[in-house]
Design a protein around this motif. Structure first.
Motif: not given
Length: 404
Positions: A23, A67, A65
């Protein structure tokens, strides 16, 4: 994206897999987004995320993804010797990209562009959710909780659990940061912060199998050039088998966007290898591997011109493997021309070329006609025909397993 990849994987959801999830979060996003620099900032973020997409693909990962100011991506254990090592390698190049973005933002907007990242290894579940499909698992939670312990925002930072240290020690230097409790997760965790990445040159200088094996974790344009230049310079000075293993690593690369620098280094390496191979037969293995590498580190943009001319000359090389690999590359960059050359050479009855032709036919359509031809090669009297038949069967099986 990752969800499409999972849906097309051939596995029936729900299912689980082990992976390392990353992340990455852009520092000071809210502050900059709320200023008058918003539109220019969003252009930078878009360019950064495009670059991240290319790099994650180059290392064999999947983007989960985007975000807002975050990007999530992962590397499966099943696809890599060490998913954590690959994740660290990708982050090294992503941090380089962030520094390039920062040069731009400091010049145009007067602010630095920095990111913080966390790695988490564990199990993800892919399965149905509401009207679609989704990923779920502790790495998604753990990676968020880790980032809450990043306090330094003036530099690019990377945090991970101490349990991953041994897996990534050959690629970076790290230090213990703190022992913490991560909200919603059981047990204390020892968090480690990355201090410095190990440069590729350090591994190449070792010049042995142990050092050279780390080259597969270096995949940005500059690293690819450094590997090619190393092979060019050390032919005849290092065992050709080690150099061949080094070049063979390119087969695991997926370069969607190459560069003029890679093209120049590839041309020099190919010219040198062709020259040495004329008087050293052992170099033909290196030559055939280098030819195959073209389809993994070059694109159609780099193909035409000098590289195509050099490759065309390889079609008359006395070594069958060199010719077969050259045909494969022509087939990728010039399908129509490759098909014509292939059919002409196949008429000569060369087992390796016939085997490659069968693989090409099977990839178009696996049918009884192709199956009979493969069976005929396997049942032939010649051991060379049998070996080529086994090669064709293996390539076809791998293709069907991956796509059907």
């Amino acid at each position: 994206g990752a969800l499409r990849k999972e849906l097309e994987s051939g596995r029936k959801p729900p299912y689980e897999f082990e992976c390392t999830l990353v992340r990455s979060d852009i520092n000071n996003f809210t502050q900059i987004f709320s200023s008058d620099k918003r539109e220019a900032f969003m252009e930078v973020i878009n360019d950064f995320f495009i670059g991240v997409t290319h790099l994650v693909s180059r290392y064999g990962g999947s983007i989960h993804e985007f975000v807002g100011d975050e990007v999530l991506f992962y590397f499966k254990d099943d696809d890599h010797e060490s998913s954590s090592a690959v994740a660290i390698a990708a982050l090294r190049d992503i941090n380089k990209l962030a520094m390039k973005m920062s040069e731009r933002t400091e010049s145009e907007g007067g602010y630095a562009f920095r990111i913080k990242s966390s790695l988490s290894h564990g199990t993800l579940r892919f399965g149905p959710l509401v009207d679609g499909f989704a990923l779920a698992g502790s790495p998604l939670i753990e990676s968020v909780r880790m980032l809450s312990h990043v306090h330094e925002k003036s530099e690019n930072t990377v945090l991970f659990d101490e349990s991953l240290t041994d897996s990534v020690s050959g690629l970076c230097r790290s230090k213990r940061q703190s022992v913490v409790m991560l909200k919603g997760l059981q047990g204390a965790r020892t968090l480690v912060s990355l201090e410095a990445f190990t440069p590729l040159s350090l591994h190449l200088r070792q010049g042995d199998e142990k050092g050279l094996k780390f080259a597969k974790y270096y995949r940005d344009d500059q690293d690819i050039c450094e590997i090619l230049d190393f092979v060019t310079s050390f032919q005849g000075k290092i065992d050709s088998k080690d150099l061949n293993r080094l070049i063979s690593m390119f087969r695991s690369y997926t370069v969607a966007k190459s560069s003029a620098a890679i093209k120049r280094s590839f041309i020099k390496c190919l010219e040198q290898t062709l020259q040495v191979a004329t008087y050293n037969e052992e170099q033909t293995h290196l030559l055939s591997s280098l030819i195959s590498a073209a389809s993994h580190i070059l694109t159609e943009k780099e193909w035409f011109g000098e590289i195509r001319a050099l490759m065309f000359g390889c079609l008359t090389h006395p070594n069958r493997r060199v010719v077969a690999n050259t045909l494969d590359v022509f087939g990728q960059f010039e399908p129509a021309a490759g098909e014509r050359i292939f059919n002409e050479l196949a008429k000569q009855g060369d087992n390796r070329i016939v085997a490659n032709l069968l693989v090409k036919e099977a990839k178009k359509e696996w049918n009884k006609k192709v199956a009979r031809k493969v069976k005929a090669m396997l049942g032939g009297q010649s051991p060379y025909a049998k070996a080529s038949g086994l090669y064709a069967l293996g390539e076809i099986s791998r293709f069907l397993k991956r796509t059907d």
